[in-house]
Scaffold this active site. Structure first.
Site: not given
Ligand code: PEP
Ligand code: MG
Length: 542
Positions: A188, A498, A427, A451
């Site tokens: 992140h 996303c 995910e 994920d």
């Molecule tokens: C993902 O897992 O692709 C996602 C967009 O959520 P995050 O990266 O915040 O886990």
């Molecule tokens: Mg995620």
């Protein structure tokens, strides 16, 4: 001049001075002292230095971003003069013969707890300030540089690693680039760097003596040049100029549609972590916000954001975006996004543990507060809500039940709110496999490829050793994406991506051919993707 290699997190070129951000041992040593007077004088001198620092910070902040933003430093200086706070520190030094660092840390904790327990939101929020001023004094007593004082000029931040709660607190205006030793490119922290549009490189063998030196960060070539020669600097000034021209050219695509040469269109939305990211969304002409990672509101603070505080943020985002869709992802803490005041258990395997919707469905008060704030904000724009980490149908059914109770409660109290689209993130492989069933309950799907790749390939996305194995282009992942799109479309709902894969221009043609309806990406990727879409022709490929 010295050139060191690393691994790209986010592309870009910058020239600037390096600031070494050090993680410090948060343990304050407790020791008995003999000379009480001398210890008190040490404290008083440190306090004086702190006040001087705060005055400088006040002046520079006022000049750069105005008085309102600078006032906090004035408040901090006043708090340092507070009689009760100072008496408490003196008492610990005098009565227990303790060292000043310990006395300040103890007094800071006591006062912070006292403020945190107050009813009034204003006083509650002062708990963070008390901690902040106490830390400032401790830094001075220990002869450390204060981490917040990066100075008024933007810098290249160099750190071993940063956790998301640290990254989210960094002032984007003061950050030119990020170089770290051991961040995973899928973490992140890496995602935040992309969202903030900050060039970043990891796996750099950083050295403390670089602090204060001029450097060039070229994350396209995955290199950092320390103390560059005048010749190299000149070469990079030319490259920077070319970069600027390329960006200006992309700006001509603003207002244009994301449509292929043969008429197939796709929505290109932006991902954000906080309201401060919105100028980038507007500047890059994103069609909406496809992922607002709301958990960043919870990070880097000492207590839960209240319903009112969240409402104000969601409302602000909804209002600024007007008719454009804003999809707010509900709280996704846990795994690498740790928040102390949640008191999450230590887990052997946090990525597969107590996180996201699992927390929301067990600690329902926390979730309900967020849902209330979201529904209240829904009256002010085009909001949609999206739930992370779904694995089972019952989870979505249960959440929807809670959401409709919250809405009914607000309506009963005469508080304005609107119906919102309720979508889910796909995910987990489980969600993919039951996407036909989930599509009957959800209003849309947004595929979280970060994920999904982690869980499909059984690769911890935080593990830097596995970066080379983490392959979001893996056939397994691509087949899953197709399956989700098909199952979503059968039930008449739209499907987007996303996760970071959505920004992969090389896959845009594949996604279009798969029938994907939307991608949500870092704001700076919107226009390059629009360019890609507009240059694509699908028909001939069939
Ligand atoms: C993902 O897992 O692709 C996602 C967009 O959520 P995050 O990266 O915040 O886990
Ligand atoms: Mg995620």
């Amino acid at each position: 001049m010295e050139t060191v290699q690393g691994k790209k997190i986010y592309g870009g070129i910058v020239i600037g001075k390096i600031f070494h951000y050090r993680k410090e041992d948060s343990q304050i040593r407790r020791c008995q002292i003999e000379d009480i007077d001398a210890e008190w004088k040490r404290y008083e001198k440190a306090k004086e230095t702190a006040i001087e620092q705060l005055t400088v910070l006040y002046d520079t902040t006022k000049e750069k971003v105005g008085e309102v933003n600078a006032q906090i430093f004035e408040v901090h200086a006043m708090m340092l003069e507070d009689e009760d706070y100072n008496d408490c520190i003196k008492g610990i030094i005098e009565n227990q013969s303790m060292n000043a660092e310990y006395a300040v840390a103890t007094a800071g904790d006591r006062f912070a707890e006292m403020f945190a327990n107050m009813e009034d939101d204003y006083f509650k929020a002062r708990a963070v300030d008390i901690k902040d001023i106490s830390e400032r004094i401790i830094h001075i007593l220990l002869g450390r540089e204060s981490q917040q004082d990066m100075g008024a000029e933007p810098v290249i931040l160099m750190a071993d690693d940063l956790v998301p709660s640290e990254t989210v607190q960094l002032d984007k205006e003061l950050l030119l680039a990020l170089i770290t030793k051991k961040s995973s490119v899928n973490s992140h922290t890496a995602i935040l760097a992309r969202t903030m549009n900050i060039p970043a490189i990891t796996k750099v063998d950083i050295r403390a003596e670089w602090h204060g030196k001029t450097a060039i960060v070229d994350s396209y070539r995955e290199q950092v040049i320390i103390d560059p020669s005048e010749e190299v600097l000149q070469e990079y000034r030319v490259l920077l100029e070319q970069e600027k021209e390329k960006k200006e050219l992309l700006q001509t695509l603003k207002g244009k549609e994301n449509v292929t040469l043969d008429g197939r269109s796709i929505q290109i939305y932006a991902n954000i972590g906080k309201p401060e990211d919105i100028p980038g969304v507007l500047l890059n002409d994103a069609g909406g916000i496809g992922l607002f990672r709301s958990e960043f509101l919870y990070l880097g603070r000492d207590d839960f954001p209240s319903e009112e505080e969240q409402f104000q943020v969601y409302r602000q985002v909804a209002e600024v975006m007007g008719d454009k869709k804003v999809i707010i992802r509900t709280l996704d803490v846990g795994a690498d996004k740790q928040v102390d005041y949640f008191h999450l258990p230590q887990e052997e395997n946090p990525a597969m543990g107590y996180r996201a919707i699992r927390i929301c469905l067990t600690q329902r008060d926390i979730f309900k507060t967020q849902l209330r704030a979201l529904y209240r904000a829904s009256a002010y724009g085009n909001l949609a809500v999206m739930y992370p980490m779904i694995t089972s149908l019952w989870e979505l059914q249960e959440i929807k039940k809670m959401a409709s109770e919250v809405k009914a409660e607000l309506e009963r109290d005469g508080i304005p709110c609107k119906e919102m689209e309720q979508g889910i993130m796909i995910e987990t492989p489980a969600a993919v496999m039951i996407s036909d069933l989930l599509a009957k309950e959800a209003d849309f799907f947004s595929i979280g490829t970060n994920d999904l790749t982690q869980y499909t390939l059984a690769i911890d996305r935080q593990n830097t050793m596995l970066d080379d194995f983490y392959d979001p282009h893996h056939e397994a992942v691509l087949r899953m994406i197709q399956m989700v799109i098909d199952n979503g479309h059968k039930e008449g709902i739209w499907v987007g991506i996303c996760g970071e894969l959505g920004a992969d221009a090389d896959l845009m043609e594949t996604f279009l051919a798969m029938g994907l309806d939307e991608v949500s990406v870092s704001a700076s990727c919107v226009l390059p993707l629009r360019k890609k879409v507009r240059e694509t022709r699908l028909c001939e490929k069939k």
